[in-house]
Design a protein around this motif. Structure first.
Motif, PDB file in Angstrom:
ATOM      1  N   PHE A   1     -11.134  -1.812  -2.771  1.00  0.00           N
ATOM      2  CA  PHE A   1     -10.435  -1.663  -1.494  1.00  0.00           C
ATOM      3  C   PHE A   1     -11.131  -2.474  -0.409  1.00  0.00           C
TER       4      PHE A   1
ATOM      5  N   THR B   1      -2.484  -0.357   7.640  1.00  0.00           N
ATOM      6  CA  THR B   1      -2.949   0.188   6.357  1.00  0.00           C
ATOM      7  C   THR B   1      -3.736   1.479   6.558  1.00  0.00           C
TER       8      THR B   1
ATOM      9  N   TYR C   1       0.375   4.238  -2.796  1.00  0.00           N
ATOM     10  CA  TYR C   1       0.040   5.621  -2.453  1.00  0.00           C
ATOM     11  C   TYR C   1       1.137   6.582  -2.894  1.00  0.00           C
TER      12      TYR C   1
ATOM     13  N   LEU D   1       0.806  -1.216   0.000  1.00  0.00           N
ATOM     14  CA  LEU D   1       0.000   0.000   0.000  1.00  0.00           C
ATOM     15  C   LEU D   1       0.846   1.277   0.000  1.00  0.00           C
TER      16      LEU D   1
ATOM     17  N   THR E   1      -2.992   5.007   4.864  1.00  0.00           N
ATOM     18  CA  THR E   1      -4.058   5.719   4.156  1.00  0.00           C
ATOM     19  C   THR E   1      -4.277   7.104   4.746  1.00  0.00           C
TER      20      THR E   1
ATOM     21  N   LEU F   1     -12.170   7.027   0.176  1.00  0.00           N
ATOM     22  CA  LEU F   1     -10.904   6.489   0.678  1.00  0.00           C
ATOM     23  C   LEU F   1     -11.078   5.779   2.018  1.00  0.00           C
TER      24      LEU F   1
END
Length: 877
Positions: free
Chosen positions: A305, A327, A265, A261, A331, A416
C-alpha cells in the motif's frame, strides 16, 4: 386477573426494563388507540405506581428500623466472637502440647517409618511413569506412521500431543535433542499429509472439516501454520486482484488508483462478512482470527500500500494530495465497516463476550493461538505504539458502555492507516506545493508578460485566485489530518501569501506600465512646471494603481484570515470536546486513526499553542479585551513590504526631476571660487569695500526649492485617492509626529503597524470588511510631503553633499546660504533634520583655525558629517 396481580406484573415489567421512556412507550403502545381506554390504562398505571411507592416506602422504613435495632447488637456479637476465638486458640495450643507429650517414642518411630515408606512409594511410581514414557517413545514413530498410513490423522495428533507432554521428562538429558528432532519430524509428516486436504477443505468452505483440522494442528502446537494455510487461501483472490492492477494505473488501464480502491475494499468487505459467519465455527477466538486475516491480506499485497501511495505522488506530483485524500476517505469508510463487522463478531460469540468481560483468555484458546505480526514501526511515531494501545484499552475499559479496544482492534487498523501517516505528518509541505501548483495553473493564461498589460489589474485578479485556492485548503486539512495539521495549514498559507507578494514586488521593481495603458483621465496642463515626462506620469499612475490594488487585497486578506480563524476555532472546539468527553466525541472518525495521530509528530506543542490561542480569543481572561490573534504574520509582512516598495517607487518618480537637478550640484565651480573683499562697479572702477550681509541661493537650490513648493499642488489632485492614504506608516522617513492624530489599530509585524484593520467575528466568516479609517486630504498630503521632504533631504546629505571635492571660504559661504534656504523651504513642508543642522553648522565654520581645533575633539572624530566637511575645507588630510 386480580387487581393485585395486575399491579405486580406492571411493577415487575418496570423493574426489568432498562429505559423508562421505552417502558412507557411499550406499555401504552400495547393498547388500542381508543383514547378512553388509553386514559383508563394510564390511570391504572399511575395507581399501581402509587401503591408500589407506598409499599416500597413501608418496606424501607421497616428495614431501617431493623438495622437500627441490630447495629448495637452487632458490636456485642463481634466482641463475643473475638473472645471465643481467643479462648479456642488457647485450648488448641494446650491440646497440641498434650498430644505431643502423650505419644510414646515407639509411636513416633512408627510414624517416621511410614513417612519413609510413602516417599519410597511415590519415587517408585514416578520411575514407573518414566519407564512407561520411554517405552511409548520407542514405539512412537511406528505408531504415528501407521496411523498416518491409515488416514487416522486425529489419533496421530493425539498420540503426538501425549508424547509432547512427556518431553519435559527428558529435559536436561542427552536424549532430549534426539526425541525433539523425532517429534518435529513426525509433526512435519502429519502437516504434509494434511496440507492438500486442508487447502481443499478451506476452498470448499467445509466448516466441520476445517474445525477438525484446526483441532489436529492445535494438538501438535501448530495453530499458526493452520492460520497461515487458512489466511493464504482466503486472501488469494484479493491479492491477485491487487497485483493485477499496474503501478502506473491510469496510464496503462485508464483506471486510477482512487477508482480501483473502492472496488477492492468492496470485495474485501464481502470476504469479511462471509468470514464473520465461518470463523467462529473454526477458531475458538473469532475476533483475533478475523483481525489476523485482515492483517494477513494487507501485508501480503504486492506492491504494498505504501508503494502504491508513493507511485501516486510520483505520477501526479503535488496535486496527488487530492487523490490521496480521496483514497483515505475510502479507506476510512472501509475501516468503519470493518469495525462494525468486528463488533458483530465480538458480541455474537458467547466465549468472546466472556473473554472481554472477564479480562482473560477465552476457554480453549492458548496464548500461542493469538499470533502477532511484528513489522517496522514508523519513525514518525513519537510514542511506543504498544504502550499507546494498552493505555487506550485501559482507559476505555473503565466505562461499561464503551467497547474494549484490544490490541487486535489496532493491529489491523494500524496496518491499514500507517501508510498515510508519513504523508499526514508532511501535510504542510504537501499543501504548500499543491497551493503553488494550483495558483500557477489558475494564472497561467493571464497576460503577465505583455508590456501593455495592466499589472495592477493582474495583481487584483491573481489575489482573487490566491484566496479562492487558499480557502480550498481548509477542507483538505480537515479531511486529511482532521485538524492535527492545522499548524502546517497556517504555515503553508502564510508562506504562499508571502511568496505571492514577493513575486509581484520584484515585478514592480523591474517593470512598469506603458504610457498607452496608464495615461490618467485628468489633465496635467497646470503641472508643466513640475518637469515630469510622459513616462514619469505613467509610472506615477502605475504605482498609484498598485497601491489601490494592495489596499483591496488587504481587505480580502482580513476576510480570508477571519475564515481561517473560524476553521481553527472549529478544530479547537472539536479537540476540546474530545478531551473533555473522549467517550462520546472523537477527532478522527476511527479509534485507530485517533491513536496514530495522537502519537505522531503532528500532535506537537505548536498545535496545542495554536488551538489554545483560539480558545483564549473566544473566552478571554477577566479584565482583558478579546482580540483576534494574528495568524498570517509572514503574509501580512509580505503585503506591507510590497506596499512599501510601491511607495518608494512612487516617491522616486515624484522626486526624479529634483534629483536630476541635484546631480550636477557637487561639480559646481562655486565651491572652489575665491571670494573678493571689494566690489567693482559697472564702470570697472574699484569701489569701497562693502561687507556682504547674505548670499543668494544657487540656481540649482532655487529650482529644487520651487519644485518642493509645487508638490502640494500635485497632492491636491491625489490626496483624496484611497490608495494614497493606505498604510501611511510604511512611508520611508515618515515622521511619527505627523501620524499622531491617526487612530492606532495594530495588526502587523512591521515596527509601526499599518492602518485599516477590521475586527471580524470568528463565528461569521461571511462578514464584509469593516469600513477603513477615513483620513482627510490634509493629513494624507502632510504625511506624503513630510516623507518626500525627508527622502530628498536624505538623498542630498548622503549622495550629493559628500561628493563635493573641495570648499573654499567663499564656497562654504555659498553652501551655507543654500542649506539655510533649503532648510526654510523644507520647514514649510514640516520637514526638519538634525543632520541638516550639522551640515549648516560645520560648513559655516569660516574660521579655519576653529575648524582644525575641533579635529582634536573625540566626539567630532566619530562624526561623519564633520569629517566630510573637514575634508572639503582641507582641515584634514
Amino acid at each position: 386477573m386480580s387487581r393485585n396481580e395486575s399491579i405486580g406484573e406492571t411493577i415487575q415489567s418496570l423493574e426489568s426494563s432498562d429505559s423508562l421512556l421505552s417502558w412507557i412507550n411499550d406499555t401504552l403502545g400495547a393498547k388500542e388507540d381508543d383514547l378512553a381506554a388509553l386514559d383508563q390504562h394510564i390511570t391504572h398505571i399511575v395507581a399501581a405506581l402509587d401503591i408500589a411507592c407506598e409499599e416500597t416506602s413501608f418496606q424501607l422504613e421497616r428495614i431501617i428500623d431493623d438495622v437500627s435495632r441490630g447495629v448495637p447488637r452487632l458490636t456485642y456479637d463481634l466482641h463475643f466472637m473475638k473472645d471465643s476465638a481467643m479462648a479456642l486458640q488457647s485450648v488448641l495450643v494446650k491440646t497440641q502440647d498434650h498430644s505431643v507429650t502423650s505419644l510414646p517414642a515407639q509411636t513416633n518411630e512408627t510414624l517416621e517409618h511410614l513417612r519413609t515408606l510413602d516417599t519410597v512409594k511415590r519415587h517408585m511410581e514416578s520411575a514407573r511413569e518414566v519407564l512407561r514414557e520411554a517405552e511409548s517413545w520407542s514405539s512412537l514413530e511406528m505408531e504415528v506412521t501407521g496411523l498416518l498410513g491409515e488416514g487416522s490423522y486425529a489419533r496421530a495428533a493425539e498420540r503426538l500431543s501425549e508424547a509432547s507432554k512427556s518431553m519435559v521428562v527428558f529435559q536436561n538429558t542427552p536424549e532430549y535433542e534426539s526425541r525433539r528432532t523425532l517429534m518435529v519430524s513426525l509433526q512435519n509428516q502429519l502437516e504434509a499429509s494434511l496440507s492438500s486436504a486442508l487447502v481443499a477443505a478451506i476452498n470448499t468452505q467445509d466448516v466441520a472439516l476445517c474445525r477438525n483440522y484446526y483441532t489436529i494442528f492445535s494438538n501438535i502446537q501448530r495453530e499458526s501454520e493452520f492460520r497461515n494455510y487458512y489466511n493464504g487461501s482466503r486472501r488469494a483472490p484479493l491479492t491477485e486482484m491487487w497485483q493485477d492492477l499496474p503501478v502506473d494505473t491510469e496510464q496503462s488501464t485508464g483506471q486510477s488508483f482512487a477508482d480501483f480502491l473502492p472496488k477492492f475494499y468492496s470485495k474485501f468487505l464481502t470476504l469479511l462478512n462471509a468470514e464473520r459467519v465461518t470463523i467462529p465455527s473454526v477458531f475458538p477466538d473469532p475476533q483475533a482470527s478475523l483481525s489476523n486475516l485482515i492483517v494477513s491480506v494487507l501485508t501480503a499485497l504486492q506492491p504494498s500500500f505504501s508503494e502504491r501511495l508513493a507511485a501516486l505522488f510520483e505520477q501526479y506530483g503535488s496535486s496527488a494530495l487530492a487523490n490521496c485524500i480521496t483514497t483515505l476517505k475510502v479507506t476510512q469508510d472501509f475501516a468503519v465497516n470493518v469495525e462494525k463487522v468486528m463488533d458483530k463478531v465480538k458480541f455474537s460469540t458467547p466465549s468472546v463476550r466472556s473473554h472481554v468481560q472477564d479480562g482473560g483468555a477465552a476457554e480453549g484458546v492458548e496464548p500461542a493461538a493469538r499470533e502477532r505480526v511484528h513489522r517496522r514501526r514508523s519513525s514518525r511515531m513519537s510514542i511506543s505504539w504498544r504502550a499507546g494501545s494498552q493505555r487506550t484499552a485501559q482507559g476505555s475499559a473503565g466505562s461499561p458502555n464503551v467497547n474494549v479496544a484490544t490490541h487486535d482492534d489496532f493491529e489491523w487498523g494500524r496496518e491499514l492507516f500507517q501508510p498515510y501517516l508519513d504523508y499526514q505528518v508532511d501535510y504542510g509541505k504537501l499543501e504548500l506545493k499543491m497551493l503553488q501548483e494550483a495558483f500557477d495553473r489558475a494564472t497561467a493564461n493571464e497576460d503577465d508578460g505583455d508590456a501593455r498589460s495592466d499589472k495592477s489589474r493582474l495583481l487584483r485578479e491573481a489575489a482573487v485566485d490566491l484566496f479562492s485556492i487558499g480557502e480550498e485548503s481548509f477542507a483538505r486539512c480537515l479531511n486529511f489530518t482532521y485538524g492535527y495539521g492545522a499548524v502546517g495549514l497556517v504555515q503553508a498559507l502564510d508562506t504562499m501569501i508571502e511568496l505571492f507578494f514577493n513575486v509581484f514586488a520584484k515585478g514592480k521593481q523591474t517593470g512598469g506600465t506603458s504610457p498607452a495603458r496608464a495615461q490618467p483621465s485628468i489633465s496635467y496642463d497646470d503641472f508643466v512646471d513640475l518637469d515630469y515626462s510622459a513616462q514619469d506620469w505613467a509610472a506615477l499612475q502605475h504605482s498609484l494603481h498598485f497601491l489601490g490594488a494592495a489596499r483591496a487585497i488587504h481587505d480580502r486578506l482580513l476576510v480570508f484570515e477571519a475564515k481561517l480563524r473560524s476553521t481553527l476555532l472549529q478544530i479547537s472546539s472539536q479537540f476540546q470536546m474530545a478531551e473533555n468527553d473522549p467517550i462520546n466525541f472523537t477527532v478522527a472518525p476511527t479509534k485507530v486513526q485517533e491513536l496514530l495521530l495522537q502519537q505522531s509528530l503532528l500532535n506537537s506543542s505548536e498545535l496545542r499553542t495554536l488551538l489554545d490561542s483560539m480558545q483564549k480569543q473566544t473566552h478571554p481572561a477577566p479584565n482583558s479585551s478579546p482580540s483576534d490573534p494574528i495568524l498570517l504574520h509572514a503574509g501580512r509582512n509580505g503585503l506591507f513590504s510590497f506596499v512599501k516598495t510601491c511607495q518608494v517607487s512612487m516617491q522616486e518618480t515624484i522626486l526624479s526631476p529634483l534629483r536630476k537637478q541635484l546631480q550636477p550640484y557637487p561639480t559646481l565651480s562655486l565651491w572652489s571660487a575665491s571670494g573678493d573683499k571689494s566690489r567693482t562697479n559697472s564702470s570697472g572702477i574699484s569701489d569701497l569695500q562693502v561687507p556682504t550681509f547674505s548670499l543668494s541661493p544657487s540656481e540649482i537650490v532655487q529650482k529644487v526649492s520651487e519644485g518642493l513648493l509645487n508638490l502640494p499642488r500635485l497632492f491636491e489632485v491625489y490626496a483624496n485617492d484611497d490608495a494614497l492614504s493606505f498604510s501611511l506608516e510604511t512611508l520611508p522617513y515618515i515622521n511619527p509626529d505627523v501620524l499622531k492624530g491617526i487612530p492606532e489599530e495594530p495588526h502587523s509585524e512591521l515596527p509601526v503597524p499599518p492602518r485599516h484593520i477590521r475586527r471580524t467575528s470568528l463565528v461569521s466568516i461571511q462578514a464584509a470588511p469593516a469600513p477603513p479609517v477615513t483620513l482627510d486630504a490634509e493629513t494624507v498630503s502632510s504625511a506624503w510631503l513630510s516623507s518626500l521632504g525627508h527622502s530628498l533631504l536624505s538623498y542630498l546629505m548622503n549622495d550629493i553633499l559628500p561628493k563635493i571635492p573641495t570648499l573654499s571660504e567663499a564656497g562654504a559661504a555659498q553652501l551655507t546660504s543654500d542649506l539655510s534656504y533649503l532648510s526654510n523651504i523644507l520647514g514649510a513642508l514640516n520637514v526638519s533634520s538634525e543632520d541638516l543642522g550639522k551640515w549648516q553648522e560645520y560648513v559655516g565654520l569660516l574660521d579655519a583655525d576653529g575648524g582644525r581645533a575641533k579635529l582634536a575633539d573625540a566626539e567630532m572624530q566619530s562624526d561623519a558629517i564633520f569629517q566630510s566637511v573637514a575634508r572639503m575645507r582641507g582641515w584634514s588630510s
